[in-house]
Scaffold this motif. Structure first.
Motif, PDB file in Angstrom:
ATOM      1  N   TYR A  85       0.841  -1.190   0.000  1.00 22.77           N
ATOM      2  CA  TYR A  85       0.000   0.000   0.000  1.00 22.77           C
ATOM      3  C   TYR A  85       0.883   1.251   0.000  1.00 22.77           C
ATOM      4  CZ  TYR A  85      -4.619  -2.118   0.985  1.00 22.77           C
ATOM      5  OH  TYR A  85      -5.806  -2.802   0.908  1.00 22.77           O
ATOM      6  N   CYS A  86       1.980   1.194   0.768  1.00 25.93           N
ATOM      7  CA  CYS A  86       2.825   2.378   0.973  1.00 25.93           C
ATOM      8  C   CYS A  86       3.297   2.972  -0.354  1.00 25.93           C
ATOM      9  CB  CYS A  86       4.029   2.016   1.841  1.00 25.93           C
ATOM     10  SG  CYS A  86       3.582   1.462   3.503  1.00 25.93           S
ATOM     11  N   GLN A  87       3.873   2.145  -1.207  1.00 26.82           N
ATOM     12  CA  GLN A  87       4.374   2.640  -2.484  1.00 26.82           C
ATOM     13  C   GLN A  87       3.245   3.208  -3.338  1.00 26.82           C
ATOM     14  OE1 GLN A  87       7.680   2.835  -3.970  1.00 26.82           O
ATOM     15  NE2 GLN A  87       6.341   4.143  -5.205  1.00 26.82           N
ATOM     16  N   ARG A  88       2.121   2.531  -3.334  1.00 24.62           N
ATOM     17  CA  ARG A  88       1.024   2.953  -4.206  1.00 24.62           C
ATOM     18  C   ARG A  88       0.326   4.209  -3.701  1.00 24.62           C
ATOM     19  NH1 ARG A  88      -1.143  -2.450  -7.252  1.00 24.62           N
ATOM     20  NH2 ARG A  88       0.889  -3.479  -7.316  1.00 24.62           N
ATOM     21  N   VAL A  89       0.421   4.456  -2.396  1.00 22.07           N
ATOM     22  CA  VAL A  89      -0.069   5.733  -1.877  1.00 22.07           C
ATOM     23  C   VAL A  89       0.883   6.853  -2.296  1.00 22.07           C
ATOM     24  CG1 VAL A  89      -0.431   7.099   0.223  1.00 22.07           C
ATOM     25  CG2 VAL A  89      -1.378   4.786   0.051  1.00 22.07           C
ATOM     26  N   ARG A  93      -1.322   5.841  -6.846  1.00 23.28           N
ATOM     27  CA  ARG A  93      -2.218   4.795  -7.339  1.00 23.28           C
ATOM     28  C   ARG A  93      -3.293   4.442  -6.317  1.00 23.28           C
ATOM     29  NH1 ARG A  93       1.829   0.167  -9.175  1.00 23.28           N
ATOM     30  NH2 ARG A  93       3.224   1.263  -7.719  1.00 23.28           N
ATOM     31  N   LEU A  94      -3.036   4.778  -5.052  1.00 22.68           N
ATOM     32  CA  LEU A  94      -4.031   4.597  -3.993  1.00 22.68           C
ATOM     33  C   LEU A  94      -4.224   5.923  -3.269  1.00 22.68           C
ATOM     34  CD1 LEU A  94      -3.118   1.185  -2.291  1.00 22.68           C
ATOM     35  CD2 LEU A  94      -5.235   1.714  -3.510  1.00 22.68           C
ATOM     36  N   PRO A  95      -5.428   6.204  -2.794  1.00 22.81           N
ATOM     37  CA  PRO A  95      -5.644   7.442  -2.027  1.00 22.81           C
ATOM     38  C   PRO A  95      -5.029   7.315  -0.625  1.00 22.81           C
ATOM     39  CG  PRO A  95      -7.645   6.136  -2.077  1.00 22.81           C
ATOM     40  CD  PRO A  95      -6.683   5.448  -2.997  1.00 22.81           C
ATOM     41  N   GLU A  96      -4.761   8.444   0.000  1.00 22.79           N
ATOM     42  CA  GLU A  96      -4.153   8.439   1.338  1.00 22.79           C
ATOM     43  C   GLU A  96      -5.162   8.005   2.399  1.00 22.79           C
ATOM     44  OE1 GLU A  96      -0.716  11.814   1.297  1.00 22.79           O
ATOM     45  OE2 GLU A  96      -2.791  12.534   1.039  1.00 22.79           O
ATOM     46  N   VAL A  97      -6.448   8.273   2.161  1.00 22.03           N
ATOM     47  CA  VAL A  97      -7.493   7.850   3.097  1.00 22.03           C
ATOM     48  C   VAL A  97      -8.378   6.822   2.394  1.00 22.03           C
ATOM     49  CG1 VAL A  97      -9.458   8.551   4.504  1.00 22.03           C
ATOM     50  CG2 VAL A  97      -7.512  10.102   4.226  1.00 22.03           C
ATOM     51  N   ILE A  98      -8.444   5.636   2.997  1.00 22.55           N
ATOM     52  CA  ILE A  98      -9.310   4.584   2.449  1.00 22.55           C
ATOM     53  C   ILE A  98     -10.281   4.165   3.544  1.00 22.55           C
ATOM     54  CG2 ILE A  98      -9.382   2.259   1.472  1.00 22.55           C
ATOM     55  CD1 ILE A  98      -6.521   2.673   0.484  1.00 22.55           C
ATOM     56  N   HIS A  99     -11.572   4.351   3.307  1.00 20.31           N
ATOM     57  CA  HIS A  99     -12.567   3.986   4.318  1.00 20.31           C
ATOM     58  C   HIS A  99     -12.755   2.469   4.399  1.00 20.31           C
ATOM     59  CE1 HIS A  99     -13.753   8.201   3.216  1.00 20.31           C
ATOM     60  NE2 HIS A  99     -13.628   8.301   4.527  1.00 20.31           N
ATOM     61  N   GLY A 119      -9.416  -3.130   6.170  1.00 25.73           N
ATOM     62  CA  GLY A 119     -10.618  -2.323   6.010  1.00 25.73           C
ATOM     63  C   GLY A 119     -10.223  -0.868   5.846  1.00 25.73           C
ATOM     64  N   ALA A 120     -10.166  -0.124   6.972  1.00 26.07           N
ATOM     65  CA  ALA A 120      -9.773   1.285   6.937  1.00 26.07           C
ATOM     66  C   ALA A 120      -8.254   1.404   6.866  1.00 26.07           C
ATOM     67  CB  ALA A 120     -10.292   1.992   8.180  1.00 26.07           C
ATOM     68  N   TYR A 121      -7.781   2.419   6.116  1.00 25.53           N
ATOM     69  CA  TYR A 121      -6.333   2.580   5.939  1.00 25.53           C
ATOM     70  C   TYR A 121      -6.025   4.057   5.725  1.00 25.53           C
ATOM     71  CZ  TYR A 121      -1.614   1.107   4.535  1.00 25.53           C
ATOM     72  OH  TYR A 121      -0.257   0.877   4.469  1.00 25.53           O
ATOM     73  N   LEU A 122      -5.021   4.558   6.462  1.00 21.52           N
ATOM     74  CA  LEU A 122      -4.487   5.907   6.251  1.00 21.52           C
ATOM     75  C   LEU A 122      -2.984   5.806   6.067  1.00 21.52           C
ATOM     76  CD1 LEU A 122      -7.098   6.537   8.224  1.00 21.52           C
ATOM     77  CD2 LEU A 122      -6.032   8.797   8.301  1.00 21.52           C
ATOM     78  N   SER A 123      -2.455   6.546   5.105  1.00 25.72           N
ATOM     79  CA  SER A 123      -1.019   6.508   4.851  1.00 25.72           C
ATOM     80  C   SER A 123      -0.573   7.844   4.275  1.00 25.72           C
ATOM     81  CB  SER A 123      -0.683   5.382   3.874  1.00 25.72           C
ATOM     82  OG  SER A 123       0.705   5.347   3.593  1.00 25.72           O
ATOM     83  N   LEU A 148     -13.447   8.513   8.796  1.00 27.70           N
ATOM     84  CA  LEU A 148     -12.137   9.097   8.497  1.00 27.70           C
ATOM     85  C   LEU A 148     -12.316  10.291   7.559  1.00 27.70           C
ATOM     86  CD1 LEU A 148     -10.070   5.830   7.897  1.00 27.70           C
ATOM     87  CD2 LEU A 148     -10.053   7.281   9.931  1.00 27.70           C
ATOM     88  N   ASN A 149     -11.617  11.387   7.864  1.00 28.84           N
ATOM     89  CA  ASN A 149     -11.834  12.609   7.097  1.00 28.84           C
ATOM     90  C   ASN A 149     -10.546  13.388   6.896  1.00 28.84           C
ATOM     91  OD1 ASN A 149     -11.343  14.060   9.514  1.00 28.84           O
ATOM     92  ND2 ASN A 149     -13.472  13.719  10.140  1.00 28.84           N
ATOM     93  N   VAL A 150     -10.676  14.560   6.289  1.00 26.44           N
ATOM     94  CA  VAL A 150      -9.502  15.371   5.953  1.00 26.44           C
ATOM     95  C   VAL A 150      -8.782  15.853   7.209  1.00 26.44           C
ATOM     96  CG1 VAL A 150     -10.354  16.109   3.713  1.00 26.44           C
ATOM     97  CG2 VAL A 150     -10.965  17.428   5.757  1.00 26.44           C
TER      98      VAL A 150
END
Length: 410
Positions: A85-89, A93-99, A119-123, A148-150
């Protein structure tokens, strides 16, 4: 998942933690970063928080904080960066906040999404001052979290910057440590020091009672010997440097008249190493004096005393250096029962005009008389100081007035 307050006027609980940790210069970087991870994870209600480093196409888990029963990440373990996930954030390619990663098509391309599951992921990336990306600050949970929000993302970015500062400071300390070790090893390997000798006079019999061996360094940076030994201590090489200096000084003993002794400096750590006895073995102990140089409390006085017993039985003199410079030297005197107490130069300087210094010196003369110790005044620079010391009963002295450090007389 537990709901979290999002009132914009509420003081953020992690702000105080950040400010407090940033000021704790003595705290280890590792301890600080673990506290930060724990604070982030518990505030967001996540199961796992971690700091990763990108290195050689791999993602390395440098710091991890986990809830009991959560998926386990091994600190120091690594996996392919491209499959993370880290590289793709970082590359977008992946958003920083994933609900909910299971509802994110790009996340489903990664096996971990369903294997863990996630499930939930922030990076957020951890960016260093030179613009490079160290790695990422991440947290995740097996459950989804629609709250999860801004604000959460902004908080993560603040702490990613804080983590970056801590890591850069750690890197700078490691670089300084590495450079210091290289300097000390160079001094040891090439013996970039020599020994000078300062005479110690018997004021009653008016002759040289002994010579103190003092190290002088011929390496960069130009600085006093105390600084070299202090730096050696910071890289675990003080014992090696002290032993090397003692070994070199002992080579001069045959050049010293039989009526005088050679005084050598050693820290408690060097004495406790047990290696001094081996260096002293070829030399008559009654021609040697060992000065304990330590301004801090010694933890193992019993061990220190025991390490000296046999050598003292064979005639070795023991001196406590810098008496009067602080509480530690007096504790050394009481616990080690030295043969010689050396008055610190801060006590002898201006003793002809300072009543407090004279009073303390008089008290030490009385103490030495009661305990059978000799007293030697260091740092004597004027005739007036010498006269006062002689008048109050100090028998031996050394200092620029009596002789500067230098080669032994021919």
């Amino acid at each position: 998942m537990e709901d979290r307050a999002t009132n914009a006027t509420e003081a953020h609980p992690l702000v105080d933690i950040s400010l407090g940790l940033d000021a704790r210069g003595e705290a280890s970087t590792e301890g600080v970063l673990h506290e930060v991870l724990h604070a982030i994870r518990t505030h967001l209600g996540m199961e796992v928080a971690f700091i990763s480093e990108f290195e050689d196409e791999r993602r390395i888990f440098r710091f991890v904080d986990e809830e009991e029963g959560a998926p386990h990440l091994e600190t120091g373990a690594s996996d392919l960066l491209e499959e993370s996930y880290c590289q793709r954030v970082v590359d977008g390619r992946l958003p920083e906040v994933i609900h909910d990663a299971r509802q994110e098509p790009a996340a489903l391309e990664l096996a971990a999404t369903l294997e863990i599951p996630i499930g939930a992921y922030l990076s957020v990336p951890i960016c260093l001052q030179d613009g490079s990306v160290y790695g990422t600050l991440c947290c995740f949970d097996r459950q989804s979290d629609a709250t999860l929000n801004v604000r959460d993302l902004a908080m993560m970015r603040v702490f990613a910057d804080f983590v970056a500062r801590q890591l850069e400071r750690q890197r700078e300390r490691q670089q300084r440590q590495k450079a210091a070790e290289a300097r000390i090893r160079d001094v040891l390997d090439h013996r970039r020091f020599h020994i000078v000798f300062q005479p110690m006079y018997d004021l009653v019999d008016k002759h040289i009672a002994g010579y103190e061996a003092l190290s002088r360094f011929v390496a960069e940076p130009i600085r006093g010997p105390d600084k070299w030994f202090e730096e050696a201590a910071t890289v675990g090489l003080r014992v090696e440097l002290e032993l090397a200096a003692i070994e070199l000084a002992l080579e001069a003993l045959p050049e010293i008249p039989d009526t005088a002794y050679l005084s050598l400096n050693a820290s408690p750590a060097t004495i406790l190493s047990g290696r001094i006895a081996d260096l002293f073995a070829p030399y008559p102990r009654d021609r040697l004096m060992l000065e304990v140089t330590e301004h801090d409390i010694v933890d193992d006085y019993a061990g220190l005393f025991e390490a000296l017993v046999e050598m003292r039985r064979q005639g070795l003199r023991l001196a406590i250096d810098d008496a009067g410079a602080g509480y530690a030297s007096f504790r050394h005197i009481l616990r080690l029962a030295p043969d010689v107490i050396k008055l610190d130069r801060s006590l002898t300087h201006g003793i002809d005009t300072r009543r407090d210094s004279r009073a303390l010196a008089v008290a030490l003369v009385g103490f030495a008389t009661e305990t059978g110790s000799g007293l030697l005044a260091e740092g004597v620079e004027t005739q007036a100081e010498l006269e006062v010391l002689r008048d109050i009963g100090v028998r031996k002295a050394q200092g620029y007035l009596l002789g500067r450090p230098g080669p032994l007389p021919a």
